[in-house]
Design an enzyme around this catalytic site. Structure first.
Site, mmCIF file in Angstrom:
data_model
loop_
_atom_site.group_PDB
_atom_site.id
_atom_site.type_symbol
_atom_site.label_atom_id
_atom_site.label_comp_id
_atom_site.label_asym_id
_atom_site.label_seq_id
_atom_site.Cartn_x
_atom_site.Cartn_y
_atom_site.Cartn_z
ATOM 1 N N LYS A 94 35.741 -72.578 -9.920
ATOM 2 C CA LYS A 94 34.426 -72.543 -9.289
ATOM 3 C C LYS A 94 34.024 -71.088 -9.063
ATOM 4 C CE LYS A 94 31.604 -73.328 -5.315
ATOM 5 N NZ LYS A 94 31.015 -71.979 -5.598
ATOM 6 N N GLY A 101 37.775 -64.248 -1.607
ATOM 7 C CA GLY A 101 36.559 -64.516 -0.851
ATOM 8 C C GLY A 101 36.769 -64.204 0.614
ATOM 9 N N SER A 102 36.064 -64.906 1.467
ATOM 10 C CA SER A 102 36.088 -64.585 2.888
ATOM 11 C C SER A 102 37.348 -65.119 3.565
ATOM 12 C CB SER A 102 34.852 -65.162 3.582
ATOM 13 O OG SER A 102 35.019 -66.542 3.851
ATOM 14 N N THR A 103 37.764 -64.416 4.603
ATOM 15 C CA THR A 103 38.932 -64.812 5.368
ATOM 16 C C THR A 103 38.733 -66.180 6.007
ATOM 17 O OG1 THR A 103 39.489 -62.504 5.810
ATOM 18 C CG2 THR A 103 40.416 -64.136 7.301
ATOM 19 N N VAL A 161 36.843 -68.731 5.103
ATOM 20 C CA VAL A 161 36.915 -69.826 4.131
ATOM 21 C C VAL A 161 38.360 -70.064 3.703
ATOM 22 C CG1 VAL A 161 36.257 -70.547 1.791
ATOM 23 C CG2 VAL A 161 34.554 -69.518 3.308
ATOM 24 N N GLU A 213 43.164 -63.400 -1.691
ATOM 25 C CA GLU A 213 42.788 -62.034 -1.287
ATOM 26 C C GLU A 213 41.451 -62.171 -0.587
ATOM 27 O OE1 GLU A 213 40.646 -58.809 -1.099
ATOM 28 O OE2 GLU A 213 40.592 -59.131 -3.275
ATOM 29 N N CYS A 220 35.794 -55.547 -1.408
ATOM 30 C CA CYS A 220 36.715 -55.833 -0.307
ATOM 31 C C CYS A 220 37.526 -54.597 0.049
ATOM 32 C CB CYS A 220 37.633 -56.994 -0.672
ATOM 33 S SG CYS A 220 38.380 -56.841 -2.298
ATOM 34 N N GLU A 273 33.843 -56.773 9.487
ATOM 35 C CA GLU A 273 33.588 -56.581 8.062
ATOM 36 C C GLU A 273 32.107 -56.834 7.786
ATOM 37 O OE1 GLU A 273 35.458 -57.933 3.791
ATOM 38 O OE2 GLU A 273 35.045 -59.498 5.272
#
Length: 542
Positions: A212, A265-267, A269, A293, A327, A425
């Site tokens: 995805k 992606g985001s922490t 999620v 990551e 990132c 962030e």
């Protein structure tokens, strides 16, 4: 199966092209950009051998000209995700049983397609879809992706070559099987190379994948799909779906055959996915591999011995290349009082010299942030800084989204080391600087370590080797990629394996064999040549 111990071509890093005036690569990428800009594509779901158009579509536009539509993509329903899983599992045995050198050949061919006939197209698509200037597109979509493909093939052979000891009586072998089930790859908008590497690295080791891509990266993801197809990735090995992220994830994680997730992606999620996997753990055939990551609040620390221009350049490049949407981007800095006047002047001079606009104009260093949500979030922090008494904007601070999502490179100076933008962030062109007293060097290192929940990248600038050693030790848990006298971005495959710990991820180091190992399930085979025929050991004798 072919017989022989085969050696793959030695991996080398792809040279970065200059795109200088009148260069052939500049002409080629601008021609590709113009052609893609003036046409529209329709991107279906890719499930097995089918291209599925659901009729439920979303538009794709360029962040630097958000009213200009470059194409549409189709959204999946739950039934499509279930079909993708079924197709992946149907394809699994043939792909897992394919000889490793055949898989290697596919991805080596993909690397050469990107290096050659697809280079201008994949760069132009990344410029359009993600608003990267040509240099940022070149080092990402071309060079890093080529490097991932070449080096991962080499790492794969190194892994397979790592075998246990044997002797004359026993032959011990270690087989690196793919995981039992399928892998779910979730990729971000910001790096085309990451978008390709996450599904490809798992597939290279014999796994089948549900991929995805980010909604904001579908346009350039289509070029990756084209490359993989031309390179010979069989149908069903990498199935590509778009749509509601929560629905897709829940459907994937509900499958008993889910074997692992490869995520960038985001922490927030990633933690949610981890929690859902934990909730479903009794349902799975095997313990899923969880590789992620995530975020970063990456730092630059200047020692009083540091070179002023080097510090300023490290901050400016680290914070504002690709509008800070890495990132690894520098977003907080600590500068000693003795250097601050000179560093401040150099920063203001550098930022004011930057041009901002469309990536089609090669004179622009800064382009747009990815979408309106990001724009509005960043503007909120900038406007708050204008009001707060413990913060001052020394350069930048303006923005405009009438045509594209443009935000000036902005530098905030704060007297509060725990100010919001020192800890949160932001993922945009906003740098916050705290000026510390020279004598507080050691306590400042503690501050750097303790301020953020993240631990992705960081940099120390110093001409004092004792200070460099001190910082390297004090900040050993604060960054998975640590830079000495350089900006904290730009990790190169095969040179600086990339990843961080704490809230920044599982630190499985993309761009190294460590990551590929996560997509294997080793099996030890012991073959005994003279098999015992009596259970009695010598100690039982009279």
């Amino acid at each position: 199966m072919l017989k022989g111990f085969f050696h793959v071509p030695k991996a080398v890093n792809e040279p970065v092209k200059s795109y200088a005036p009148n260069s052939p690569e500049k002409a080629a990428v601008l021609a590709a950009y113009k052609q893609m800009w003036n046409s529209k594509i329709d991107v279906p779901l890719f499930i097995g051998s089918e291209e599925i158009r659901t009729g439920n579509t979303r538009n794709m536009s360029a962040p630097h000209d958000h009213k200009h539509i470059v194409g549409t993509y189709h959204l999946a329903e739950k039934s499509h995700i279930e079909k993708a899983i079924a197709n992946a599992l149907e394809s699994k045995n043939a792909w897992a049983n394919m000889a490793w050198e055949q898989r290697a050949a596919i991805f080596l061919k993909a690397a050469e397609l990107i290096a050659g006939p697809y280079r201008a197209r994949i760069n132009a698509a990344t410029m359009i879809a993600q608003s990267k200037n040509i240099f940022q597109a070149e080092i990402d979509a071309s060079c890093e992706l080529i490097d991932f493909l070449r080096y991962n093939v080499e790492f794969m052979t190194q892994i397979y070559n790592d075998q246990p000891k044997s002797d004359s009586t026993v032959w011990n072998r270690l087989e690196y099987r793919p995981l039992e089930g399928f892998v779910y790859a979730i990729t971000p908008f910001n790096f085309t190379a990451i978008a390709a590497n996450l599904p490809a690295s798992a597939a290279m080791m014999g796994n089948v994948v549900i991929w995805k891509p980010s909604d904001s990266q579908v346009f350039s993801a289509k070029i990756i799909i084209d490359v993989f197809k031309e390179a010979g990735v069989p149908d069903g090995v990498i199935n590509v779906v778009f749509g509601d992220a929560e629905m897709i994830t829940n459907t994937v994680l509900a499958s008993r055959d889910f074997a692992g997730v490869h995520f960038t992606g985001s922490t927030h999620v990633f933690k949610d996915i981890w929690a859902k996997i934990g909730t479903n753990i009794h349902h799975y055939k095997t313990y899923p591999r969880i590789v992620g990551e995530t975020g970063g609040k990456d730092f630059v620390v200047a020692h009083p011995s540091a070179n002023v221009k080097q510090v300023a350049t490290g901050i400016v490049r680290g914070a504002f290349e690709f509008q800070g949407q890495k990132c690894s981007a520098a977003s907080r800095a600590y500068v000693p009082h003795s250097l601050w006047p000179a560093v401040k002047q150099q920063l203001i001079t550098d930022v004011k010299s930057m041009k901002m606009g469309s990536p089609e104009d090669f004179g622009n260093f800064i382009t747009a942030v990815i979408h309106e949500g990001s724009f509005d979030k960043l503007v909120g922090f900038i406007e708050q800084a204008k009001k707060d008494t413990d913060a001052e904007i020394i350069v930048g601070g303006k923005y405009d989204k009438s045509v594209g999502y443009f935000i000036e490179p902005t530098i905030i100076v704060t007297t509060n080391p725990k100010y919001a933008t020192m800890e949160t962030e932001l993922f945009g062109p906003v740098m916050t600087i705290y000026v510390y007293e020279d004598a507080a060097w050691e306590t400042t290192l503690q501050l750097v370590d303790q301020t953020s929940e993240y631990a992705l990248t960081g940099a120390i600038f110093s001409q004092d080797r004792y200070a460099i050693e001190q910082a390297t030790i004090a900040l050993q848990n604060a960054a998975g990629n640590f830079y000495v006298n350089d900006k904290p971005t730009g990790a190169v495959v095969g040179m600086q394996p990339f990843g961080g710990a704490r809230a920044s991820g599982t630190n499985d180091k993309a761009g190294s064999a460590l990551n590929l190992l996560r997509w294997t399930s080793p099996r030890t085979i012991k073959e005994t040549f003279i098999t015992p025929e009596d259970y009695r050991y010598p100690f039982l004798g009279e």
